[in-house]
Design a protein around this motif. Structure first.
Motif, PDB file in Angstrom:
ATOM      1  N   ALA A 103       0.577  -5.864  17.717  1.00 44.30           N
ATOM      2  CA  ALA A 103       1.305  -6.262  16.192  1.00 44.30           C
ATOM      3  C   ALA A 103      -0.248  -6.249  15.445  1.00 44.30           C
ATOM      4  N   CYS A 104      -1.468  -6.647  16.134  1.00 47.44           N
ATOM      5  CA  CYS A 104      -3.047  -6.130  15.344  1.00 47.44           C
ATOM      6  C   CYS A 104      -3.038  -5.161  14.641  1.00 47.44           C
ATOM      7  N   GLN A 105      -2.813  -4.025  15.386  1.00 47.40           N
ATOM      8  CA  GLN A 105      -2.550  -2.587  15.045  1.00 47.40           C
ATOM      9  C   GLN A 105      -1.193  -2.382  13.727  1.00 47.40           C
ATOM     10  N   ALA A 106      -0.187  -2.544  14.303  1.00 50.44           N
ATOM     11  CA  ALA A 106       0.750  -3.098  13.255  1.00 50.44           C
ATOM     12  C   ALA A 106       0.242  -3.803  11.946  1.00 50.44           C
ATOM     13  N   PHE A 107      -0.276  -4.641  11.650  1.00 52.73           N
ATOM     14  CA  PHE A 107      -0.801  -4.820  10.754  1.00 52.73           C
ATOM     15  C   PHE A 107      -1.757  -3.896  10.014  1.00 52.73           C
ATOM     16  N   GLU A 108      -2.655  -3.975  10.662  1.00 49.12           N
ATOM     17  CA  GLU A 108      -3.465  -2.636  10.346  1.00 49.12           C
ATOM     18  C   GLU A 108      -3.035  -1.632   9.382  1.00 49.12           C
ATOM     19  N   THR A 109      -2.141  -0.575  10.568  1.00 50.05           N
ATOM     20  CA  THR A 109      -1.966   0.015   9.604  1.00 50.05           C
ATOM     21  C   THR A 109      -0.882  -0.313   8.748  1.00 50.05           C
ATOM     22  N   ALA A 110      -0.245  -0.973   7.842  1.00 49.29           N
ATOM     23  CA  ALA A 110       0.615  -0.867   7.288  1.00 49.29           C
ATOM     24  C   ALA A 110      -0.623  -1.409   6.339  1.00 49.29           C
ATOM     25  N   TYR A 111      -1.597  -2.852   6.032  1.00 50.79           N
ATOM     26  CA  TYR A 111      -2.527  -3.359   5.637  1.00 50.79           C
ATOM     27  C   TYR A 111      -3.431  -2.234   5.078  1.00 50.79           C
ATOM     28  N   ARG A 112      -3.824  -1.549   6.082  1.00 48.07           N
ATOM     29  CA  ARG A 112      -5.026  -0.725   5.630  1.00 48.07           C
ATOM     30  C   ARG A 112      -5.894  -0.713   4.447  1.00 48.07           C
ATOM     31  N   PRO A 113      -4.434   0.691   4.173  1.00 55.47           N
ATOM     32  CA  PRO A 113      -4.839   1.102   2.822  1.00 55.47           C
ATOM     33  C   PRO A 113      -5.782  -0.053   1.324  1.00 55.47           C
ATOM     34  N   THR A 114      -4.252  -1.593   1.142  1.00 54.86           N
ATOM     35  CA  THR A 114      -4.677  -1.944   0.525  1.00 54.86           C
ATOM     36  C   THR A 114      -5.831  -2.856   0.595  1.00 54.86           C
ATOM     37  N   LEU A 115      -6.526  -3.219   1.916  1.00 57.61           N
ATOM     38  CA  LEU A 115      -7.083  -3.688   2.010  1.00 57.61           C
ATOM     39  C   LEU A 115      -8.637  -3.204   1.803  1.00 57.61           C
ATOM     40  N   HIS A 116      -8.378  -1.556   2.217  1.00 63.96           N
ATOM     41  CA  HIS A 116      -9.870  -0.774   1.541  1.00 63.96           C
ATOM     42  C   HIS A 116     -10.019  -1.340   0.456  1.00 63.96           C
ATOM     43  N   GLU A 117      -8.643  -0.987  -0.759  1.00 64.55           N
ATOM     44  CA  GLU A 117      -8.615  -0.789  -2.035  1.00 64.55           C
ATOM     45  C   GLU A 117      -9.084  -1.914  -2.575  1.00 64.55           C
ATOM     46  N   ILE A 237      -0.619 -16.579   5.538  1.00 65.65           N
ATOM     47  CA  ILE A 237       0.608 -15.606   5.006  1.00 65.65           C
ATOM     48  C   ILE A 237       1.033 -15.268   5.530  1.00 65.65           C
ATOM     49  N   TYR A 238       0.758 -14.381   7.001  1.00 64.65           N
ATOM     50  CA  TYR A 238       1.072 -13.726   7.872  1.00 64.65           C
ATOM     51  C   TYR A 238       3.049 -14.096   8.445  1.00 64.65           C
ATOM     52  N   GLN A 239       2.962 -15.402   8.593  1.00 64.41           N
ATOM     53  CA  GLN A 239       3.963 -16.617   9.033  1.00 64.41           C
ATOM     54  C   GLN A 239       5.094 -15.826   7.749  1.00 64.41           C
ATOM     55  N   ASP A 240       4.766 -15.439   5.945  1.00 65.48           N
ATOM     56  CA  ASP A 240       5.128 -16.036   5.393  1.00 65.48           C
ATOM     57  C   ASP A 240       6.303 -14.100   5.468  1.00 65.48           C
ATOM     58  N   GLN A 241       7.564 -13.964   5.857  1.00 64.04           N
ATOM     59  CA  GLN A 241       8.259 -12.873   5.882  1.00 64.04           C
ATOM     60  C   GLN A 241       8.661 -11.737   5.380  1.00 64.04           C
ATOM     61  N   THR A 242       8.099 -12.472   4.188  1.00 65.56           N
ATOM     62  CA  THR A 242       7.935 -11.924   2.747  1.00 65.56           C
ATOM     63  C   THR A 242       6.845 -11.036   2.260  1.00 65.56           C
ATOM     64  N   MET A 243       6.382 -10.667   3.007  1.00 65.36           N
ATOM     65  CA  MET A 243       4.794 -10.549   2.840  1.00 65.36           C
ATOM     66  C   MET A 243       4.637  -9.222   3.476  1.00 65.36           C
ATOM     67  N   THR A 244       4.176  -8.782   1.987  1.00 64.74           N
ATOM     68  CA  THR A 244       4.138  -7.015   2.207  1.00 64.74           C
ATOM     69  C   THR A 244       2.044  -6.759   1.122  1.00 64.74           C
ATOM     70  N   PRO A 245       1.827  -5.096   1.983  1.00 61.29           N
ATOM     71  CA  PRO A 245       0.944  -5.021   0.981  1.00 61.29           C
ATOM     72  C   PRO A 245       0.857  -5.405  -0.627  1.00 61.29           C
ATOM     73  N   ALA A 246       1.892  -5.322  -1.349  1.00 63.49           N
ATOM     74  CA  ALA A 246       2.076  -5.268  -2.585  1.00 63.49           C
ATOM     75  C   ALA A 246       2.057  -6.266  -2.894  1.00 63.49           C
ATOM     76  N   LYS A 247       2.452  -7.488  -2.293  1.00 62.30           N
ATOM     77  CA  LYS A 247       2.480  -9.092  -2.596  1.00 62.30           C
ATOM     78  C   LYS A 247       1.122  -9.731  -2.115  1.00 62.30           C
ATOM     79  N   LEU A 248       0.187  -9.335  -1.132  1.00 62.29           N
ATOM     80  CA  LEU A 248      -1.115  -9.320  -0.629  1.00 62.29           C
ATOM     81  C   LEU A 248      -2.028  -8.762  -1.823  1.00 62.29           C
ATOM     82  N   LYS A 249      -1.863  -7.469  -2.583  1.00 60.50           N
ATOM     83  CA  LYS A 249      -2.389  -7.804  -3.012  1.00 60.50           C
ATOM     84  C   LYS A 249      -2.683  -8.047  -4.766  1.00 60.50           C
TER      85      LYS A 249
END
Length: 258
Positions: A103-117, A237-249
């Motif tokens: 699950a950590c890998q899945a989070f990293e794969t989805a969010y990494r570009p946004t986090l780096h930015e 925020i990880y418990q938020d089912q509506t969370m996306t990289p765009a929403k986090l940004k």
């Protein structure tokens, strides 16, 4: 021969046959007990061999041996947070993770570009906390070895790059491949300039093992539901089912407007 004598001999034969059958049954039971005892002895021996093998396979450095040595630049309570980003960023993301955790890998794969930015733009600071949840659940020591190696990479100023490499090369959850220091050093070769004698010694010696154990104890004390646990300025925020990289940004952008 009288009827009486014939009956007597017949009864004698029957008693003899019954006695022989009784003896055969006893012999069968005896053999079964011998075989059963042999199986128990084999299983017991296998268990002993397993224990010996397990002990032989343990690291030369016990997971809690030695002093608690925090990696360079670690911050927060008990120096358990590895920071990535500028200290004066207006938003802080706290991530509890385990390098063996899918699950950590899945989070990293989805969010990494946004986090780096967000980190590179100075808008977000990330505090990484390392846990060994999978080691505890499935056995092995890959979570701890990988966490120690990541802390060694932090000493070299290359935590983020090595962090990403570990997730890009994460083995299956049931495969304890990260327990091999040689494997971790091989993966570190993917990060320019990381593999040095100092880094290899840090990995091989388990320099930060006790620190990793302390970090995992803090994770357990926090009573988090699992990994990853992702907190934005203290809010999960990880418990938020509506969370996306765009929403986090957007949340981070909003924090920077305030």
């Amino acid at each position: 021969m009288s009827e009486k004598n014939r009956d007597g001999k017949r009864m004698a034969r029957e008693r003899l046959a019954a006695e022989r059958e009784k003896q055969k049954a006893a012999e069968r039971r005896r053999r079964a007990l011998i075989v059963g005892a042999s199986v128990v002895c084999v299983l017991g021996l296998a268990a002993v061999i397993g224990i010996v093998a397990a002990n032989a396979g343990k690291d030369k450095n016990s997971e809690s041996s030695g002093p608690v040595v925090a990696p360079s630049g670690a911050q927060g309570k008990d120096s358990l947070a590895i920071p990535v980003g500028k200290d004066d960023a207006k938003a802080t993301l706290t991530i509890w993770e385990d390098f063996r955790c899918p699950a950590c890998q899945a989070f990293e794969t989805a969010y990494r570009p946004t986090l780096h930015e967000l980190v590179d733009s100075g808008k977000l600071r990330i505090e990484y906390h390392l846990a060994t949840l999978i080691d505890g659940n499935l056995g092995g020591s890959g979570s701890r070895h990988a966490a120690n190696a990541a802390a060694c990479a932090q000493d070299a100023g290359k935590f983020r790059d090595f962090h990403d490499v570990l997730y890009e090369n994460q083995p299956k959850e049931t495969d304890d491949a990260f327990s091999s220091d040689a494997k971790l050093i091989e993966l570190a070769g993917k990060v320019d300039g990381l593999v040095t004698p100092a880094f290899e010694k840090c990995v091989d010696d388990g320099t930060h093992n006790a620190w990793v154990v302390k970090s995992n104890q803090a994770f357990q004390a926090g009573k988090f539901g699992g990994t990853p646990t992702v907190l934005l300025d203290g809010k999960n925020i990880y418990q938020d089912q509506t969370m996306t990289p765009a929403k986090l940004k957007q949340l981070v952008e909003d924090a920077n407007k305030g």
